[in-house]
Each structure stands twice: as C-alpha cells, then as structure tokens.
Design a protein around this motif. Structure first.
Motif, PDB file in Angstrom:
ATOM      1  N   LEU A  27       0.812  -1.215   0.000  1.00  0.00           N
ATOM      2  CA  LEU A  27       0.000   0.000   0.000  1.00  0.00           C
ATOM      3  C   LEU A  27       0.844   1.264   0.000  1.00  0.00           C
ATOM      4  N   ASP A  28       2.097   1.159   0.435  1.00  0.00           N
ATOM      5  CA  ASP A  28       2.985   2.327   0.402  1.00  0.00           C
ATOM      6  C   ASP A  28       3.356   2.714  -1.019  1.00  0.00           C
ATOM      7  N   HIS A  29       3.110   1.833  -1.991  1.00  0.00           N
ATOM      8  CA  HIS A  29       3.458   2.124  -3.386  1.00  0.00           C
ATOM      9  C   HIS A  29       2.226   2.167  -4.299  1.00  0.00           C
ATOM     10  N   PHE A  30       1.300   1.232  -4.115  1.00  0.00           N
ATOM     11  CA  PHE A  30       0.140   1.148  -4.996  1.00  0.00           C
ATOM     12  C   PHE A  30      -1.087   1.812  -4.369  1.00  0.00           C
ATOM     13  N   ALA A 209      -3.633   6.264 -11.987  1.00  0.00           N
ATOM     14  CA  ALA A 209      -2.856   6.139 -10.747  1.00  0.00           C
ATOM     15  C   ALA A 209      -2.170   4.788 -10.632  1.00  0.00           C
ATOM     16  N   GLY A 210      -2.911   3.705 -10.878  1.00  0.00           N
ATOM     17  CA  GLY A 210      -2.323   2.378 -10.747  1.00  0.00           C
ATOM     18  C   GLY A 210      -1.227   2.122 -11.762  1.00  0.00           C
ATOM     19  N   PHE A 211      -1.458   2.548 -12.992  1.00  0.00           N
ATOM     20  CA  PHE A 211      -0.463   2.322 -14.045  1.00  0.00           C
ATOM     21  C   PHE A 211       0.760   3.209 -13.841  1.00  0.00           C
ATOM     22  N   ASP A 212       0.564   4.391 -13.259  1.00  0.00           N
ATOM     23  CA  ASP A 212       1.709   5.234 -12.912  1.00  0.00           C
ATOM     24  C   ASP A 212       2.581   4.542 -11.872  1.00  0.00           C
ATOM     25  N   ALA A 213       1.927   3.867 -10.927  1.00  0.00           N
ATOM     26  CA  ALA A 213       2.684   3.132  -9.909  1.00  0.00           C
ATOM     27  C   ALA A 213       3.476   1.995 -10.534  1.00  0.00           C
ATOM     28  N   LEU A 214       2.917   1.378 -11.572  1.00  0.00           N
ATOM     29  CA  LEU A 214       3.628   0.292 -12.247  1.00  0.00           C
ATOM     30  C   LEU A 214       4.877   0.787 -12.965  1.00  0.00           C
ATOM     31  N   SER A 221      10.517   1.544  -3.144  1.00  0.00           N
ATOM     32  CA  SER A 221       9.168   1.254  -2.660  1.00  0.00           C
ATOM     33  C   SER A 221       8.455   0.273  -3.584  1.00  0.00           C
ATOM     34  N   GLY A 222       8.749   0.351  -4.888  1.00  0.00           N
ATOM     35  CA  GLY A 222       8.129  -0.557  -5.837  1.00  0.00           C
ATOM     36  C   GLY A 222       8.577  -1.993  -5.624  1.00  0.00           C
ATOM     37  N   LEU A 223       9.859  -2.178  -5.386  1.00  0.00           N
ATOM     38  CA  LEU A 223      10.376  -3.531  -5.155  1.00  0.00           C
ATOM     39  C   LEU A 223       9.813  -4.113  -3.858  1.00  0.00           C
TER      40      LEU A 223
END
Length: 331
Positions: A27-30, A209-214, A221-223
């Motif tokens: 949740l800290d990333h997505f 938003a979700g695709f930006d996180a991807l 944070s992503g890893l």
C-alpha cells in the motif's frame, strides 16, 4: 491435535500475522483499489487455466467471493491507506468472528449461547476502547475513528463471506463434495474481485494512478511492494489457506479456530518490529478485551437449528462445514 498439526497451525498464524506487514509495504506504493485488483488478478489467471471449479452452488459462491474477496479488502485496504495502524488492523479485523455468529443467527437460524453474547459485547467494548484511545491520544483526534470503522466493516464483509462459505456446504447434494473443494473455493474466489476493484480504481484512485505506480516498480518502494504482493499471494493465501483448510478437514473447528486469535499477536509484534508502531496502554487494554471477546465467540459454539435434509452431514461435507465456520485468511 498432534504436535505436527499444532506446528502447522502456528506456521499459518505466523504467515497470516506477517501478511499485514506485506500489505503495508504494498500500500505504500500502490493505490488501494488498484492493489486489490492486482492482488487477485495474479491469482485469477492461473486459477482459470489450471484449477477446476469446486462443486458448489454458484449463488453461495458469489456471496462468499463478494463478502470475503470484495467487501473485506475494499474496507481493509482503504482503512490502512487512510492511516489505520498495521498492527491494529490485524486485531480489529478479527471482529469477523462475532459478526459471523450474529449473521449465523439472522440467516442460518442458529442460536447463540450466553457465552457468545458475552463475547460479542466484550468485542464491542474493546473496539470502543481502541477508538476512544486513538481519538484522544493521537494527533488525528476523532478522525482516527474513521479507519477503525472501515476495518470493522472489513470484518463484517469477511463474516458475510463466512456465511456464504457455510451455505456452499449446507445447500449441496449429499455426497457431491470432492477432496480439495475447500481450497478450490478459496482459489476461485480470486476470479471475482479483479474487475470490480479495477473499476473502483479508475473512479476513486484516478484513471492512471495504478499504471503510474507500475512505471516506478523498479524503485525501492516498488520492489518492496512487489515483494509484499508476492508474499500475500503465495504465502498468505495459497500456503496459509491450504494448510488451514487441511487442518479444518482433520480436526474439529473448536480445536483449530482459536489458534487464529494469535494472528493479531503476531501482527502487533511485527508492526512494532518493522514500523515502530507502539500501541498505548489503553489500546493494548482494548486489544486484550477484543481478543477475549472473539475467543468467547469462537469457542462458545452456538446451538444449531433443528436438522433438516440439507444439513445432514455426509462424508466429505462435515469437513466443509467446519471450514466454513471460521476461515481467517486476512490476505
């Protein structure tokens, strides 16, 4: 229960307690709704390709999937996104146990014992203590009550899922149960939530938003988010639920279910170790009251209604019924 099975139960408790840490990292990333969609989508694809649909009534399967898969995670992820502490989330979500007892009375014609009534009242008092403590001892003030209320609603969704799970066992043809149906039910549940959560993400998180996180998945944070998602799917759900379903099929629910009350103990301890979350004295008191109330609700087995033809336990179904009463996978 053998020493080996007790060890398995404690392993599941550890897996599910740490699952809340994995959810926090994700949740800290997505965004919350996109994460929920992703969490189920990565399971749904292999399930559709390789797992046979369980022999259960579709309408009760949908109740299970919508309650356990959609409502629970909608409110839980949103609550944690809005500031619900990780450790307390693992505790408050256990309100699913007394909720399940109440819904069993309303929809299944079951009757509560005095012990269960006391347990429900204790759980309500404990949640009230935690809410008051969060409101008066944190900078958020009464705004801290919102995430707690959302987590309680997550527990209610989980309870509706438990009722759907129970009904899949009591409204099926005698002798139609197959080995592995309980685990297949858990796995197939993941097929329903991805599209509704993706639609919610477009509306509430934003269309990109979700695709930006991807696109930033290679960041630190992503890893961590991908590691958390992997843990949730493989260890929290597949391994944890599979082992739990196995235990519930071999032992009475009264022996297995109380072990799940150790999940918030692991969750609170892990949140302290990983994130430095330190509950206050009042919060710890409320936590103890909630756990005591849930314990009374789980162990004070309610009285069933008068047996009818569709409630007659047959080979393979009795294990299903035990599994349906408490299915505490918080993944």
């Amino acid at each position: 229960m053998t020493t080996r099975d007790r060890g398995i139960a404690l392993t599941v408790v550890l897996l599910w307690g740490l699952n809340f840490i994995a959810i926090r990292y994700s949740l800290d990333h997505f965004p919350p709704f996109f994460l929920a969609s992703l969490r189920f989508a990565v399971m749904a694809v292999p399930v559709l390709l390789f797992v046979k649909f369980p022999r259960v009534p579709v309408r009760w399967f949908l109740l299970y999937a919508c309650g356990f898969g959609i409502a629970q995670f909608l409110f839980l992820f949103l609550a944690m996104h809005l500031g619900m502490p990780t450790g307390l989330a693992s505790l408050v979500l256990q309100t699913s146990a007394p909720f399940t007892v109440v819904l069993g009375v309303l929809f299944l014609g079951e009757r509560m014992t005095g012990r269960q009534v006391c347990g429900i009242l204790l759980a309500v008092i404990g949640i009230a203590i935690i809410g008051f403590a969060r409101a008066t001892e944190t900078d958020l003030g009464w705004g801290a009550v919102g995430p707690i209320a959302l987590t309680v609603l997550g527990g209610l969704g989980w309870a509706f899922g438990n009722i759907g799970n129970r009904l899949t066992a009591t409204h099926r043809e005698p002798g139609s149960a197959q080995p592995g149906d309980a685990l297949r039910l858990v796995l197939w549940m993941s097929v329903i939530p991805p599209l509704p959560f993706l639609a919610m993400s477009f509306v509430f998180d934003g269309p990109t938003a979700g695709f930006d996180a991807l696109t930033t998945i290679g960041s630190h944070s992503g890893l961590l988010a991908i590691a958390g998602l992997t843990y949730t799917v493989l260890l929290g759900t597949v391994a944890g639920s599979g082992l739990w379903a196995s235990l519930m099929s071999r032992h009475p629910a009264s022996r297995v279910a109380p072990m799940s009350l150790l999940v918030p103990v692991v969750g609170l301890t892990a949140a302290w170790l990983f994130f430095g979350e330190t509950p206050g004295i009042a919060e710890l008191l409320g936590a103890a009251v909630v756990i005591a109330g849930c314990a009374l609700g789980v162990m004070g087995t309610g009285r069933s209604p008068r047996p009818t033809a569709d409630r007659v336990a047959v080979s393979g179904v009795s294990g299903w019924r035990r599994h349906a009463l408490v299915s505490p996978d918080p993944s």
